[in-house]
Design a protein around this motif. Structure first.
Motif, PDB file in Angstrom:
ATOM      1  N   GLU A 101      15.864  31.172 -17.138  1.00  0.00           N
ATOM      2  CA  GLU A 101      14.439  31.475 -17.048  1.00  0.00           C
ATOM      3  C   GLU A 101      14.136  32.560 -16.018  1.00  0.00           C
ATOM      4  O   GLU A 101      13.331  33.458 -16.280  1.00  0.00           O
ATOM      5  N   GLU A 102      14.769  32.491 -14.856  1.00  0.00           N
ATOM      6  CA  GLU A 102      14.478  33.476 -13.814  1.00  0.00           C
ATOM      7  C   GLU A 102      14.889  34.880 -14.247  1.00  0.00           C
ATOM      8  O   GLU A 102      14.168  35.853 -14.010  1.00  0.00           O
ATOM      9  N   THR A 103      16.043  34.957 -14.892  1.00  0.00           N
ATOM     10  CA  THR A 103      16.491  36.257 -15.409  1.00  0.00           C
ATOM     11  C   THR A 103      15.529  36.768 -16.477  1.00  0.00           C
ATOM     12  O   THR A 103      15.216  37.966 -16.535  1.00  0.00           O
ATOM     13  N   ALA A 104      15.041  35.869 -17.301  1.00  0.00           N
ATOM     14  CA  ALA A 104      14.089  36.252 -18.338  1.00  0.00           C
ATOM     15  C   ALA A 104      12.798  36.777 -17.735  1.00  0.00           C
ATOM     16  O   ALA A 104      12.276  37.818 -18.179  1.00  0.00           O
ATOM     17  N   ILE A 105      12.290  36.106 -16.722  1.00  0.00           N
ATOM     18  CA  ILE A 105      11.049  36.546 -16.068  1.00  0.00           C
ATOM     19  C   ILE A 105      11.222  37.937 -15.467  1.00  0.00           C
ATOM     20  O   ILE A 105      10.337  38.801 -15.588  1.00  0.00           O
ATOM     21  N   ASP A 106      12.361  38.176 -14.844  1.00  0.00           N
ATOM     22  CA  ASP A 106      12.632  39.511 -14.266  1.00  0.00           C
ATOM     23  C   ASP A 106      12.620  40.577 -15.356  1.00  0.00           C
ATOM     24  O   ASP A 106      12.108  41.692 -15.157  1.00  0.00           O
ATOM     25  N   GLY A 107      13.183  40.250 -16.508  1.00  0.00           N
ATOM     26  CA  GLY A 107      13.205  41.209 -17.612  1.00  0.00           C
ATOM     27  C   GLY A 107      11.821  41.503 -18.141  1.00  0.00           C
ATOM     28  O   GLY A 107      11.467  42.668 -18.396  1.00  0.00           O
ATOM     29  N   PHE A 108      11.010  40.453 -18.315  1.00  0.00           N
ATOM     30  CA  PHE A 108       9.639  40.649 -18.786  1.00  0.00           C
ATOM     31  C   PHE A 108       8.845  41.512 -17.791  1.00  0.00           C
ATOM     32  O   PHE A 108       8.087  42.404 -18.190  1.00  0.00           O
ATOM     33  N   LYS A 109       9.007  41.239 -16.507  1.00  0.00           N
ATOM     34  CA  LYS A 109       8.264  41.983 -15.480  1.00  0.00           C
ATOM     35  C   LYS A 109       8.683  43.458 -15.450  1.00  0.00           C
ATOM     36  O   LYS A 109       7.845  44.343 -15.288  1.00  0.00           O
TER      37      LYS A 109
END
Length: 366
Positions: free
Chosen positions: A316-324
């Motif tokens: 999830e954290e990696t995904a959030i970084d990608g979206f941002k």
């Protein structure tokens, strides 16, 4: 970015050297005359003839075309009782004849007309001429005492013709017709590659055609064949210099399409691998073309695809970084008023990304 057919990049060999002559078939490549006919052993030319006797004044595709898909007839079928002819895949969707409105009692194959169409394609779209190396005397064909016949290659023109017919058929959902034309085109380009080696032009053309074949297979639900075509497309496109934005775009799209198919098949790790390769291709492209906003938008889309897989596998954290990161890229784009289409797409992707972050916030508050 609007895709550009690679077949339009090359000028026809006769654009600057020969004029169109009355009586010649308009589909075939015109063969230029020898530059100095007075010289001994000067080259003569042999011009292929249309197998049906068409010339520049009488040539018409109409009799061989399907009114529904607007492409050359494929799997020719005749309506009974009105006798109007269409592609089988096209007419099978109708209860009444699209041309005259008569009730269709049954559909019969028209093998005679299909044979004529096939001969037409063979004559115009696949004109086979011996490749002559003028430095090798044994390969020259004698005409008379002092003349040598030189057959000029015409793969680019027949390729463009076949792709045009395939695209018309595909748009009309006549996928088998499109596949048939594209397979002929791929066969011709492969033959050229064997003779000329991996030239930039031929690899670009074959990569594009293989990608289209992948789209055809995906449209009929044949995921395994689609992946095979897309992977082969990637193989040829990877041989090309990445300075060309159209090549990088086509390459990254093929990688994404493989990623999509792997994703739908449940193979998330393989899907992420292809998405990430596409992302790297697009990142390298914007390093060379910093003002290519369509490429920046493509990078944002790739970031979203990778992040979506990361979320699905629990990162999830990696995904959030990608979206941002994707959001920051899109917010940094300063588009001009005439780029309304690109702006609309930017806002659509930005809205999707913001929704992904909002979805995480809702989950965290529960």
């Amino acid at each position: 970015m609007k895709p550009v057919c690679p077949f339009v990049k090359a000028a026809r060999p006769d654009d600057t050297t020969s004029a169109k002559k009355q009586g010649e078939c308009p589909i075939k490549q015109h063969v230029s005359a020898a530059e100095n006919e007075s010289k001994k052993d000067s080259a003569a030319t042999v011009s292929p003839k249309c197998p049906f006797g068409y010339d520049s004044q009488t040539f018409k595709l109409g009799p061989f075309s399907c009114m529904v898909c607007q492409a050359l007839l494929f799997d020719c079928s005749k309506c009974v009782p009105c006798s109007h002819v269409f592609c089988k895949a096209c007419i099978s969707r109708f209860n009444d004849c699209p041309l005259c409105g008569a009730d269709i009692e049954k559909i019969e194959p028209d093998t005679n007309l299909q044979s004529v169409v096939d001969r037409f394609i063979e004559g115009h779209a696949r004109i086979k001429r011996t490749h002559i190396d003028t430095e090798k005397e044994e390969q020259k064909v004698e005409v008379g005492e002092n003349k040598k016949v030189i057959y000029e290659d015409v793969s680019l023109e027949r390729g463009a013709f076949l792709v045009q017919q395939a695209m018309r058929a595909f748009r009309a959902q006549n996928v088998e017709s499109a596949k048939s034309r594209l397979n002929l085109c791929a066969e011709d380009i492969r033959a050229q590659l064997e003779r000329s080696g991996n030239t930039t032009e031929l690899c670009s053309q074959l990569g594009a055609v293989l990608g289209m074949l992948g789209d055809c297979c995906r449209a009929i639900g044949d995921a395994a064949s689609a992946v095979g075509y897309f992977e082969e497309s990637v193989e040829f496109l990877m041989k090309l210099p990445m300075e060309d934005l159209e090549i990088t775009h086509t390459l990254s799209v093929s990688l994404n399409k493989i990623g999509d198919l792997k994703y739908y098949d449940g193979d998330l790790q393989a899907s992420r691998s292809y998405y990430f390769r596409s992302l790297n291709v697009r990142r390298d492209a914007i390093k060379l073309h910093q003002n290519a906003y369509s490429q920046i938008l493509d990078v944002a889309v790739s970031l979203a695809k990778v992040a979506d897989v990361d979320r699905s596998v629990g990162n999830e954290e990696t995904a959030i970084d990608g979206f941002k990161e994707a959001i920051q890229l899109l917010e940094s784009m300063k588009l001009k008023s005439e780029e309304a289409g690109l702006e609309q797409r930017r806002l659509s992707v930005l809205d999707f990304l913001n929704n992904q972050l909002a979805e995480k916030s809702v989950d965290s508050s529960k």
